[in-house]
Write a protein that holds these residues in place. Structure first.
Motif, PDB file in Angstrom:
ATOM      1  N   UNK A  10       0.850  -1.189   0.000  1.00  0.00           N
ATOM      2  CA  UNK A  10       0.000   0.000   0.000  1.00  0.00           C
ATOM      3  C   UNK A  10       0.883   1.235   0.000  1.00  0.00           C
ATOM      4  N   UNK A  11       0.594   2.155  -0.911  1.00  0.00           N
ATOM      5  CA  UNK A  11       1.273   3.446  -0.919  1.00  0.00           C
ATOM      6  C   UNK A  11       0.329   4.469  -0.285  1.00  0.00           C
ATOM      7  N   UNK A  12       0.789   5.121   0.742  1.00  0.00           N
ATOM      8  CA  UNK A  12      -0.019   6.124   1.436  1.00  0.00           C
ATOM      9  C   UNK A  12       0.495   7.515   1.072  1.00  0.00           C
ATOM     10  N   UNK A  13      -0.404   8.352   0.524  1.00  0.00           N
ATOM     11  CA  UNK A  13      -0.039   9.711   0.118  1.00  0.00           C
ATOM     12  C   UNK A  13      -0.773  10.699   1.015  1.00  0.00           C
ATOM     13  N   UNK A  14      -0.047  11.434   1.791  1.00  0.00           N
ATOM     14  CA  UNK A  14      -0.634  12.345   2.775  1.00  0.00           C
ATOM     15  C   UNK A  14      -0.764  13.752   2.170  1.00  0.00           C
ATOM     16  N   UNK A  15      -1.832  13.940   1.366  1.00  0.00           N
ATOM     17  CA  UNK A  15      -2.096  15.224   0.720  1.00  0.00           C
ATOM     18  C   UNK A  15      -3.599  15.502   0.762  1.00  0.00           C
ATOM     19  N   UNK A  16      -3.986  16.752   0.757  1.00  0.00           N
ATOM     20  CA  UNK A  16      -5.414  17.080   0.608  1.00  0.00           C
ATOM     21  C   UNK A  16      -5.958  16.493  -0.689  1.00  0.00           C
ATOM     22  N   UNK A  17      -7.258  16.111  -0.685  1.00  0.00           N
ATOM     23  CA  UNK A  17      -7.839  15.447  -1.843  1.00  0.00           C
ATOM     24  C   UNK A  17      -7.689  16.273  -3.125  1.00  0.00           C
ATOM     25  N   UNK A  19      -5.393  18.309  -3.963  1.00  0.00           N
ATOM     26  CA  UNK A  19      -4.007  18.214  -4.457  1.00  0.00           C
ATOM     27  C   UNK A  19      -3.758  16.880  -5.148  1.00  0.00           C
ATOM     28  N   UNK A  20      -4.364  15.832  -4.597  1.00  0.00           N
ATOM     29  CA  UNK A  20      -4.233  14.508  -5.215  1.00  0.00           C
ATOM     30  C   UNK A  20      -4.841  14.524  -6.615  1.00  0.00           C
ATOM     31  N   UNK A  21      -6.020  15.179  -6.743  1.00  0.00           N
ATOM     32  CA  UNK A  21      -6.665  15.249  -8.053  1.00  0.00           C
ATOM     33  C   UNK A  21      -5.812  16.045  -9.033  1.00  0.00           C
ATOM     34  N   UNK A  22      -5.224  17.133  -8.555  1.00  0.00           N
ATOM     35  CA  UNK A  22      -4.388  17.971  -9.416  1.00  0.00           C
ATOM     36  C   UNK A  22      -3.164  17.198  -9.909  1.00  0.00           C
ATOM     37  N   UNK A  23      -2.590  16.394  -9.008  1.00  0.00           N
ATOM     38  CA  UNK A  23      -1.332  15.685  -9.331  1.00  0.00           C
ATOM     39  C   UNK A  23      -1.566  14.201  -9.604  1.00  0.00           C
ATOM     40  N   UNK A  24      -2.797  13.838  -9.977  1.00  0.00           N
ATOM     41  CA  UNK A  24      -3.125  12.418 -10.169  1.00  0.00           C
ATOM     42  C   UNK A  24      -2.195  11.746 -11.183  1.00  0.00           C
ATOM     43  N   UNK A  25      -1.929  12.417 -12.289  1.00  0.00           N
ATOM     44  CA  UNK A  25      -1.068  11.806 -13.318  1.00  0.00           C
ATOM     45  C   UNK A  25       0.332  11.537 -12.780  1.00  0.00           C
TER      46      UNK A  25
END
Length: 223
Positions: A10-17, A19-25
């Motif tokens: 499991x990769x855990x990314x601790x970012x606001x949602x 930001x995750x959408x912005x950097x999804x690629x």
């Protein structure tokens, strides 16, 4: 979830949602890169395990050919591993020596039975044939890209060299003898004398210790 070779990570990314959408690629590239890295790691582990298995299996054939007890090679490998660590080699290098030990007498497969198993003293001509197992072993094991076979080739060709230059096949002297050859020379002598402890005339620990002190800077590396 990150699945690699029947494993699950499991990769855990601790970012606001957002930001995750912005950097999804970018995150997806990171995940794919991590998956590839893990895959290569497990592939490397499998390759190393395959080398060890191949060395062990071929070593069994050699041991049977020489009519040596299989636990002899196991003990010799362990003693060599301990000596390698004590001499300051890395864990990886020491383990590679341990893995290569079962192959160090590969050249004996080319020695005729009447020479290899002769109970009487060998003639000068027979002794030259017997000594050739070192160069034959080197030839059999050399030229491979596998590190364990490269190490086994060095051991095969140098384990009968002596610190004072009186060994064979090349008469190498001192530190010109590769460390692998110096280690197995001591380990083989120690194992031989330990095997004699169960024979009719066992050698004491004091006898063995005295022998190594006596052969320091002659047969064996003084360090």
């Amino acid at each position: 979830p990150l699945g690699v070779r029947n494993s699950l990570g499991i990769i855990s990314i601790n970012l606001p949602r957002h930001n995750i959408e912005i950097h999804r690629e970018l995150i997806e590239i990171l995940i794919r890169s991590a998956s590839i890295a893990y895959d290569k790691f497990f592939l490397l582990e499998e390759m190393i395990a395959t080398q060890r298995e191949a060395a062990y299996r071929f070593g069994e054939v050699i041991t049977d050919r020489c009519k040596e007890p299989r636990n002899h090679i196991q003990r010799l490998s362990l003693v060599s591993y301990i000596l390698a660590l004590q001499s300051g080699l890395t864990e990886e290098h020491a383990h590679r020596i341990k893995t290569a030990i079962p192959l160090y007498h590969a050249g004996t497969i080319a020695i005729p039975d009447e020479v290899l198993f002769k109970s009487d003293t060998l003639t000068d001509e027979e002794w030259e044939v017997m000594k050739s197992h070192t160069s034959i072993g080197e030839e059999i094991l050399s030229g491979s890209h596998l590190e364990v076979l490269q190490t086994a080739s060095v051991i095969a060709s140098t384990n009968h060299e002596k610190w004072d230059g009186s060994g064979y096949p090349s008469g190498l002297k001192g530190s010109d003898i590769p460390i692998e050859g110096r280690i197995i020379a001591m380990a083989a002598a120690f194992e031989s004398m330990m095997m004699e402890q169960s024979a009719a005339h066992p050698q004491s620990k004091d006898d063995i210790t005295h022998y190594f002190h006596q052969e320091k800077s002659k047969h064996f590396d003084p360090t």
